[in-house]
Write a protein that holds these residues in place. Structure first.
Motif, PDB file in Angstrom:
ATOM      1  N   PHE A  44     -24.884  -2.583 -40.653  1.00  0.00           N
ATOM      2  CA  PHE A  44     -24.007  -1.846 -39.748  1.00  0.00           C
ATOM      3  C   PHE A  44     -22.758  -2.690 -39.491  1.00  0.00           C
ATOM      4  N   LEU A  45     -21.637  -2.255 -40.057  1.00  0.00           N
ATOM      5  CA  LEU A  45     -20.415  -3.054 -40.085  1.00  0.00           C
ATOM      6  C   LEU A  45     -19.383  -2.533 -39.084  1.00  0.00           C
ATOM      7  N   GLU A  46     -18.921  -3.414 -38.188  1.00  0.00           N
ATOM      8  CA  GLU A  46     -17.876  -3.030 -37.229  1.00  0.00           C
ATOM      9  C   GLU A  46     -16.551  -2.886 -37.968  1.00  0.00           C
ATOM     10  N   LEU A  47     -15.920  -1.729 -37.796  1.00  0.00           N
ATOM     11  CA  LEU A  47     -14.651  -1.454 -38.471  1.00  0.00           C
ATOM     12  C   LEU A  47     -13.441  -1.583 -37.552  1.00  0.00           C
ATOM     13  N   TRP A  48     -13.568  -1.048 -36.345  1.00  0.00           N
ATOM     14  CA  TRP A  48     -12.381  -0.889 -35.505  1.00  0.00           C
ATOM     15  C   TRP A  48     -12.791  -1.062 -34.053  1.00  0.00           C
ATOM     16  N   CYS A 104     -14.759  -2.026 -24.118  1.00  0.00           N
ATOM     17  CA  CYS A 104     -14.264  -1.686 -25.443  1.00  0.00           C
ATOM     18  C   CYS A 104     -15.314  -0.873 -26.184  1.00  0.00           C
ATOM     19  N   SER A 105     -14.856  -0.193 -27.223  1.00  0.00           N
ATOM     20  CA  SER A 105     -15.742   0.639 -28.030  1.00  0.00           C
ATOM     21  C   SER A 105     -15.471   0.336 -29.499  1.00  0.00           C
ATOM     22  N   GLU A 106     -16.529   0.011 -30.232  1.00  0.00           N
ATOM     23  CA  GLU A 106     -16.368  -0.320 -31.649  1.00  0.00           C
ATOM     24  C   GLU A 106     -16.849   0.834 -32.523  1.00  0.00           C
ATOM     25  N   ILE A 107     -16.082   1.106 -33.568  1.00  0.00           N
ATOM     26  CA  ILE A 107     -16.495   2.100 -34.557  1.00  0.00           C
ATOM     27  C   ILE A 107     -17.175   1.348 -35.694  1.00  0.00           C
ATOM     28  N   ILE A 108     -18.364   1.804 -36.070  1.00  0.00           N
ATOM     29  CA  ILE A 108     -19.240   1.072 -36.987  1.00  0.00           C
ATOM     30  C   ILE A 108     -19.633   1.981 -38.141  1.00  0.00           C
ATOM     31  N   ILE A 109     -19.717   1.434 -39.351  1.00  0.00           N
ATOM     32  CA  ILE A 109     -20.155   2.220 -40.505  1.00  0.00           C
ATOM     33  C   ILE A 109     -21.499   1.703 -41.021  1.00  0.00           C
ATOM     34  N   ASP A 110     -22.368   2.613 -41.346  1.00  0.00           N
ATOM     35  CA  ASP A 110     -23.660   2.273 -41.951  1.00  0.00           C
ATOM     36  C   ASP A 110     -23.440   2.126 -43.456  1.00  0.00           C
ATOM     37  N   GLN A 111     -23.617   0.896 -43.958  1.00  0.00           N
ATOM     38  CA  GLN A 111     -23.381   0.640 -45.379  1.00  0.00           C
ATOM     39  C   GLN A 111     -24.589   0.996 -46.252  1.00  0.00           C
ATOM     40  N   PRO A 147     -17.140   9.286 -44.561  1.00  0.00           N
ATOM     41  CA  PRO A 147     -18.135  10.313 -44.198  1.00  0.00           C
ATOM     42  C   PRO A 147     -18.554  10.188 -42.734  1.00  0.00           C
ATOM     43  N   LYS A 148     -18.408  11.265 -41.979  1.00  0.00           N
ATOM     44  CA  LYS A 148     -18.702  11.247 -40.541  1.00  0.00           C
ATOM     45  C   LYS A 148     -20.145  10.855 -40.256  1.00  0.00           C
ATOM     46  N   GLU A 149     -21.070  11.282 -41.148  1.00  0.00           N
ATOM     47  CA  GLU A 149     -22.490  11.027 -40.892  1.00  0.00           C
ATOM     48  C   GLU A 149     -22.854   9.543 -40.977  1.00  0.00           C
ATOM     49  N   ARG A 150     -21.958   8.714 -41.547  1.00  0.00           N
ATOM     50  CA  ARG A 150     -22.254   7.275 -41.648  1.00  0.00           C
ATOM     51  C   ARG A 150     -21.584   6.473 -40.532  1.00  0.00           C
ATOM     52  N   LEU A 151     -20.876   7.143 -39.636  1.00  0.00           N
ATOM     53  CA  LEU A 151     -20.149   6.436 -38.576  1.00  0.00           C
ATOM     54  C   LEU A 151     -20.936   6.445 -37.259  1.00  0.00           C
ATOM     55  N   TYR A 152     -20.976   5.279 -36.630  1.00  0.00           N
ATOM     56  CA  TYR A 152     -21.627   5.073 -35.334  1.00  0.00           C
ATOM     57  C   TYR A 152     -20.590   4.443 -34.408  1.00  0.00           C
ATOM     58  N   VAL A 153     -20.884   4.409 -33.110  1.00  0.00           N
ATOM     59  CA  VAL A 153     -20.013   3.693 -32.171  1.00  0.00           C
ATOM     60  C   VAL A 153     -20.873   2.914 -31.183  1.00  0.00           C
TER      61      VAL A 153
END
Length: 873
Positions: free
Chosen positions: A198-202, A171-178, A120-126
């Motif tokens: 807030f979990l770093e994914l990529w 660098c830029s990290e893609i993060i998901i709000d759990q 879900p896009k709304e749960r993704l942060y960077v």
């Protein structure tokens, strides 16, 4: 999505975007002294990023097996205690080598996560680097992320660099709000909070600068992209799991752990930690053993040993005290065997090695307990309640004795451990590991990388020719370029082409001569510091040489031929060993020189004498058959499909040389070889033995060197026949040895059963509260004879305490014996410790028999006189 679907989808997505799918490299980096293990997807592409080699593709994607344990990057101590840390993991990555940059990297990542993986896009942060306005704008304008979901951080979090100098960038990290149910629950919780919500994914690394020694950043002419996403982490997220260990990746192995330990995961926090530690570590163990790494006490082998012992320790916490980790190997193969076939191929060997190491650790724990008991006794005697942390660290470092086990035992006996001192020693060890991350080798390699970029590669013409007309392109001494060198100098010379083989693949470098118009030099050695780059170490005998001088090169032909004989013999030996000892056997190293060959191989036990003779005989039969040795150049795929053996983990180019003895052996090899097996002449094994757990070594001779060796042995045998005046020297020597043993026993009997000596000792026996105490000094006895003397006295008296001493070669041995009826009242070990201490030495042992010694002979008599007071106390 299951993990295998996620892995496949990632690679399929990037293949659709024009990326070459590159197989991951082994965990053990073969050509990078700066790393213990491969810890990121970019490691195999490092030379492309550094500009040392030109990449055959502009964009690539891979799934790379990684290990973070030991060295600069280590997650070992965190594993099991957190939801995300692992030793072994798989890293998904896409890479651009001067092709696309930030815009496409961001678009690719966003499309894969939201369109393919349906996050879900709304749960993704960077997060972005605080000064990287370009990346922030791209996330905002291209992707449409609102400003409040773009966090800016400093260089510690969002600036990446390969080392102190070299390529680097933001660098830029893609993060998901759990979700708010995870983590600290604070209203101000946001990206950057360590609570886990807030979990770093990529991580997307934008390599756009080069940092020089002064720290200054200059833009790279061709910026590159390096990204990394942990498969375990994205799998847990896509499967709706908060903990990586709850994903399908670990389900099989955890199920097996539960079965063997009879402990369910999820019922108790402490047992959960142990189950997860074992689940993580068994994967690392299986992969490292499958790559040929052996447990040892240094380097990579020490890290492997620590991982095995940490897993073994946690199996004991789950009340499993016998080896059982090896039973979990199949659960790892079930999940990953089709992706990484090497763990299937090496299954049998991995199981044997792991079981052996588990058994060794069980013995180690027992040994550690003995030493720990002595430490506890000493601390109590000293009247303190604190065990020095330095001693516990030594116990941990030497025997793998766990701190938590030591802590529990200390608490049981009313003591505590100085854990600050323990942690201080641990940090010193970590600092040593960090300091070795980039060492002298890397600094030297950078000199050669810079030089090859200036003057180009060296053309090697030595397969066909032993002489060449060449041009000197560079002169190097102690890392500095010279324009010329004069008589007496020892320098490195780099040529446009060379017949000299550069040391590599176990074969030593060629020696020979270089002759110019105004100079004469001896080639002392030839190295190959980089692929395609030869360094000639020369001693200038006469005249002066300069850059651009023309030079005639001539290889020492006799030494080269001897080396070729030994190299071809190692290929035959490898094949013969596998036929005699089994297909599980693999090459673990080699040395090929003009003088001899050395071949290391994996095997569990020592070959017996018949097997050694069979190996030698079979190899000499192949020499007598005079089989052709055919060398071909072909592409790597064709070579492997033809059945040629490749050394696991060795790095090969697009084209390779295949050395083939038709119908017998075929291997990828860049070394120099005979034209036919008959040129080897003769093969003789000098020695066979163990060099490490599960690794054995054969040393052998060939050709004229082997013939000279056999001639020497024959001369020695002829001399022995003449000396013994017999044609059967072996029988004669055996008789002499038997006679000598009989005489030695007779002498020993005379020394230790002399009626005068024993009678005198008994006459001097001292009675203390009804206990007879005998002390005796009889010089000239070895420790075994001294024990026999004490035994004979004990037999005569039946009930007594005996202290016997003897001086031989300025060294005193002391023995104490206490008869069985007295050992509950008197302890021989304690008595000998105190006597030895007074004598300036040390000792110890069991309650009924103990031994000690000293070099301070002048104190011995006084120490013996003290025996009565010691026993009385």
């Amino acid at each position: 999505m299951k993990s295998r679907e996620i892995r496949a989808a990632f690679l399929e997505y990037f293949k659709s975007k024009g990326h070459t799918i590159v197989p991951g490299s082994p965990l053990i980096p073969r050509h990078d002294p700066t790393l213990l293990f491969v810890n990121a997807g970019m490691v195999q592409f490092k030379t492309f990023f550094l500009g040392v080699e030109k990449s055959p593709y502009n964009r690539a994607a891979s799934c790379q097996k990684c290990l973070r344990a030991g060295g600069k990057h280590s997650d070992l101590e965190n594993v099991g205690h957190t939801a995300r840390h692992h030793t072994f993991f798989e890293m998904l990555g896409n890479f651009s080598f001067g092709d696309y940059f930030k815009k496409d990297a961001i678009l690719f990542a966003w499309e894969l996560l939201t369109e393919w993986f349906k996050l879900p896009k709304e749960r993704l942060y960077v997060s972005v680097y605080e000064k990287d306005d370009e990346a922030a704008e791209l996330w905002s304008e291209l992707v449409g992320l609102p400003e409040e979901r773009i966090a800016r951080f400093g260089p510690k979090d969002n600036f990446w660099q390969m080392g102190d100098i070299g390529p680097c960038g933001p660098c830029s990290e893609i993060i998901i709000d759990q979700g708010s149910s995870i983590g600290c629950g604070m209203p101000d919780c946001a990206v950057g909070c360590e609570c886990g919500r807030f979990l770093e994914l990529w991580n997307l690394v934008f390599m756009q600068y080069n940092r020089d020694a002064s720290g200054e950043l200059t833009p790279l002419p061709k910026p590159s992209i390096d990204t990394g996403m942990g498969l375990e982490r994205i799998s847990a997220v896509l499967q709706g799991k908060i903990n990586n260990f709850d994903s399908d990746i670990f389900r099989s192995v955890i199920s097996q752990i539960e079965f063997y330990t009879k402990t369910a995961c999820g019922k108790d926090k402490e047992t959960d930690v142990s189950i997860r530690v074992i689940a993580d570590h068994i994967r690392a163990i299986v992969f490292l053993l499958s790559e040929g790494l052996m447990p040892s006490n240094e380097g990579r082998g020490y890290v492997l040993r620590r991982i095995i012992r940490r897993a073994s320790r946690h199996s004991r916490l789950l009340t499993v005290h016998e080896p059982f980790l090896y039973k979990l190997i199949d659960s790892v193969i079930d999940v990953l065997g089709d992706i990484y076939p090497e763990i299937v191929d090496e299954r049998e060997r991995t199981e044997k090695l792991l079981k052996t190491e588990e058994e060794r650790f069980a013995r180690t724990i027992e040994m550690g307990m003995t030493i720990f008991d002595e430490i506890i006794s000493r601390v109590k005697r000293d009247g303190t309640d604190v065990i020095p942390g330095e001693e516990i660290f030594r116990l941990y470092d030497t025997y793998g004795f766990p701190l938590d086990l030591a802590r529990d035992i200390a608490m049981d006996v009313g003591l505590r451990i100085d854990e600050k001192a323990f942690q201080r020693e641990m940090e010193i060890q970590r600092e040593r590991a960090r300091a070795s991350w980039i060492g002298e080798e890397e600094a030297v390699a950078s000199v050669y990388r810079e030089l090859i970029s200036e003057i180009g590669e060296t053309e090697f013409v030595g397969y066909e020719n032993l002489e060449s007309e060449s041009v000197i392109k560079a002169i190097l001494k102690n890392g500095k370029l010279l324009k010329e060198a004069s008589e007496g100098a020892v320098v490195e010379v780099f040529l446009d082409k060379t017949p000299f083989y550069g040391e590599s693949g176990g074969q030593v470098g060629d020696t020979g001569d270089m002759i110019g118009e105004d100079f004469r030099a001896t080639v002392l050695d030839t190295k190959r510091p980089l692929d395609g780059f030869h360094s000639h170490i020369i001693g200038l005998k006469k005249g002066k040489l300069q850059v651009w001088d023309r030079v005639k090169c001539r290889v020492d032909a006799e030494k080269r031929k001897a080396t070729m004989r030994n190299h071809t013999a190692t290929h035959l030996l490898h094949a013969v060993l596998r036929s005699v000892l089994g297909d599980h056997l693999k090459q673990a190293g080699s040395l090929v020189s003009p003088e001899k060959l050395r071949f290391d191989f994996t095997h569990f036990s020592a070959p017996d004498e018949i097997e050694i003779q069979t190996i030698e005989t079979l190899l000499n039969e192949k020499i007598l058959e005079n089989l052709p040795v055919v060398t071909s150049v072909m592409d790597i795929k064709t070579a492997i499909e033809s059945g040629a053996t490749a050394l696991f983990g060795e790095r090969y180019g697009k084209t390779v040389r295949v050395v083939n003895v038709p119908g017998f052996t075929s291997e990828l090899c860049g070394g120099t070889h005979c034209k036919a097996t008959g040129e080897i002449g003769l093969f003789v094994i000098l020695s066979e033995g163990s060099i490490a757990s599960g690794i054995r070594r054969i040393e052998a001779l060939t050709g004229n060197t082997a013939f000279i060796y056999l001639k020497q042995k024959k001369s020695e045998l002829d001399a022995l026949r003449a000396l013994l005046k017999t044609e059967k020297p072996l029988e004669r020597v055996e008789r002499l040895l038997n006679d000598m043993k009989s005489l030695e026993k007779e002498i020993q009997k005379l020394k230790t059963t002399s009626r005068d000596v024993i009678s005198e000792a008994l006459k001097e026996a001292h009675d203390l509260d009804g206990v007879k105490i005998v002390k005796i000094r009889q010089d000239g006895l070895n420790p075994k004879e001294l024990r026999l003397l004490a035994d004979n006295i004990r037999e005569r008296l039946q009930s007594c305490i005996i202290v016997a001493a003897s001086v031989t070669d300025r060294q005193a041995a002391i023995v104490c014996m206490v008869t069985t009826d007295l050992k509950d009242r008197y302890n021989a070990g304690e008595i000998i410790k105190r006597i030895s201490k007074i004598a300036g030495g040390s000792g110890g042992g069991r309650p009924e028999m103990a031994q000690g010694g000293t070099k301070e002979i002048e104190k011995l008599d006084k120490a013996l006189e003290s025996v009565y007071d010691i026993v009385k106390k």
